[in-house]
Design an enzyme around this catalytic site. Sequence first.
Site, mmCIF file in Angstrom:
data_model
loop_
_atom_site.group_PDB
_atom_site.id
_atom_site.type_symbol
_atom_site.label_atom_id
_atom_site.label_comp_id
_atom_site.label_asym_id
_atom_site.label_seq_id
_atom_site.Cartn_x
_atom_site.Cartn_y
_atom_site.Cartn_z
ATOM 1 N N TYR A 108 -19.057 33.166 54.440
ATOM 2 C CA TYR A 108 -19.056 34.158 53.363
ATOM 3 C C TYR A 108 -19.462 33.552 52.027
ATOM 4 O O TYR A 108 -19.155 32.400 51.736
ATOM 5 C CB TYR A 108 -17.651 34.757 53.203
ATOM 6 C CG TYR A 108 -17.178 35.555 54.392
ATOM 7 C CD1 TYR A 108 -17.470 36.907 54.504
ATOM 8 C CD2 TYR A 108 -16.432 34.952 55.404
ATOM 9 C CE1 TYR A 108 -17.036 37.643 55.596
ATOM 10 C CE2 TYR A 108 -15.999 35.684 56.505
ATOM 11 C CZ TYR A 108 -16.298 37.031 56.597
ATOM 12 O OH TYR A 108 -15.869 37.754 57.671
ATOM 13 N N ARG A 110 -18.761 35.340 48.592
ATOM 14 C CA ARG A 110 -18.252 36.579 47.998
ATOM 15 C C ARG A 110 -17.379 36.347 46.759
ATOM 16 O O ARG A 110 -16.734 37.283 46.279
ATOM 17 C CB ARG A 110 -17.457 37.364 49.042
ATOM 18 C CG ARG A 110 -16.184 36.695 49.423
ATOM 19 C CD ARG A 110 -15.365 37.242 50.552
ATOM 20 N NE ARG A 110 -15.509 38.578 51.009
ATOM 21 C CZ ARG A 110 -15.064 39.001 52.207
ATOM 22 N NH1 ARG A 110 -14.486 38.134 53.014
ATOM 23 N NH2 ARG A 110 -15.189 40.241 52.572
ATOM 24 N N ASN A 172 -6.835 43.884 60.215
ATOM 25 C CA ASN A 172 -8.085 43.109 60.245
ATOM 26 C C ASN A 172 -7.922 41.772 59.534
ATOM 27 O O ASN A 172 -8.571 41.491 58.525
ATOM 28 C CB ASN A 172 -9.214 43.925 59.614
ATOM 29 C CG ASN A 172 -10.525 43.730 60.358
ATOM 30 O OD1 ASN A 172 -10.651 42.851 61.207
ATOM 31 N ND2 ASN A 172 -11.505 44.545 60.037
ATOM 32 N N ARG A 174 -8.051 38.047 58.291
ATOM 33 C CA ARG A 174 -8.968 36.918 58.146
ATOM 34 C C ARG A 174 -8.190 35.783 57.480
ATOM 35 O O ARG A 174 -7.900 35.836 56.282
ATOM 36 C CB ARG A 174 -10.179 37.298 57.281
ATOM 37 C CG ARG A 174 -11.053 38.402 57.877
ATOM 38 C CD ARG A 174 -11.820 37.914 59.089
ATOM 39 N NE ARG A 174 -12.733 38.931 59.609
ATOM 40 C CZ ARG A 174 -12.425 39.820 60.540
ATOM 41 N NH1 ARG A 174 -11.210 39.823 61.060
ATOM 42 N NH2 ARG A 174 -13.312 40.704 60.953
ATOM 43 N N GLY A 234 -6.829 43.475 73.595
ATOM 44 C CA GLY A 234 -7.705 42.641 74.411
ATOM 45 C C GLY A 234 -7.875 43.165 75.822
ATOM 46 O O GLY A 234 -8.236 44.324 76.041
ATOM 47 N N ALA A 263 -16.970 46.161 66.766
ATOM 48 C CA ALA A 263 -16.370 46.917 67.871
ATOM 49 C C ALA A 263 -15.103 47.628 67.391
ATOM 50 O O ALA A 263 -14.914 48.837 67.614
ATOM 51 C CB ALA A 263 -16.047 45.988 69.033
ATOM 52 N N ASP A 265 -14.320 48.236 64.274
ATOM 53 C CA ASP A 265 -14.665 49.160 63.198
ATOM 54 C C ASP A 265 -15.136 50.502 63.761
ATOM 55 O O ASP A 265 -14.751 51.566 63.271
ATOM 56 C CB ASP A 265 -15.773 48.569 62.321
ATOM 57 C CG ASP A 265 -15.416 47.209 61.761
ATOM 58 O OD1 ASP A 265 -14.216 46.886 61.669
ATOM 59 O OD2 ASP A 265 -16.352 46.455 61.411
#
Length: 324
Positions: A108, A110, A172, A174, A234, A263, A265
Amino acid sequence: MPQNNHGKSLLAIGECMVELASFDHSEELCRLGFAGDTLNALIYAKRWDSSLKCAFYSAIGVDNFSNKVLSFFERHEIDAEYVARSRNRNIGLYSIVIDREGERSFDYWREQSAARSMMSLHQARNTVIKDVDIIFFSGIALSIMSENDKQNLIELVSACKSGGVKIAFDPNYRPAMWSGHDHAKLWFDKAYQLSDIALPGLDDHRAVYGHENVNDIVDHLNSLGCREFVVKAGKQGMLAYVDGVCVCQQPFKPEKQTDTTAAGDSFAGVYLAARLNDKDVATSVAAADAMARQVVQYHGAIVPQESTEKAKNEFKQQCGKGEY
């Protein structure tokens, strides 16, 4: 939920970035695009149901790529009313490298992304959110902001919820965007407490909370008052819960897996589109799963339009319905 003159409405909060995707296991060939987790979801929601009004709440710069992204929004029929502009920050950038199993890794750029300052930019222009049925945001949206702006986002979402808007959240996670597990846990729990719909992943919860199985996630979200959620687990597939009861389990078995980017999203976007169309939870999961099965068969976050029609046909066959 609030009513408007344009049918049902979905607002996603997050960051749009320039996407450089490296294919064929080579750094010599890259495709340039635009993407971001909640934006991707919004695009797939609009594709699934063209009658939805889909708007993005974010910020971009005045640089060349920021100008191009406005054309990208228009092409995908995304309302940019809630996209602020910064004169001293630009749009962020990230790269994807895909391994031979379709799994991806990211880099990234950003730090100067305008989206990191979206809350103050919107405050300066006195933005008022109106005529929205569902607001969708994610842990990534929270992670890019300062602590003050994280709280401002939570307060914005809370105020909208008090006004009758439904709230959807996907953690989500990170790791690089948080100072540690406790930091992420603090803000995820604030978000979950506001959520009418949650879309947690088992891998995310294992990393952040130490949850080892779906039951751990169910117990945690029930304790926070979240009534509807779909756990992405999973190989176990997707398990949907309403008021603590599992209402369906959908296995995830795509024909092939080329690239797992977006996927989750696409699943989120189609699930929310279906729920906005008053589909029950099990039907909404089946629709979202059909879309995600298609998305993993292509490279990049935003796959060809034809994949949506394939997903709809698969969904109709699975559900035995002539029309969606």
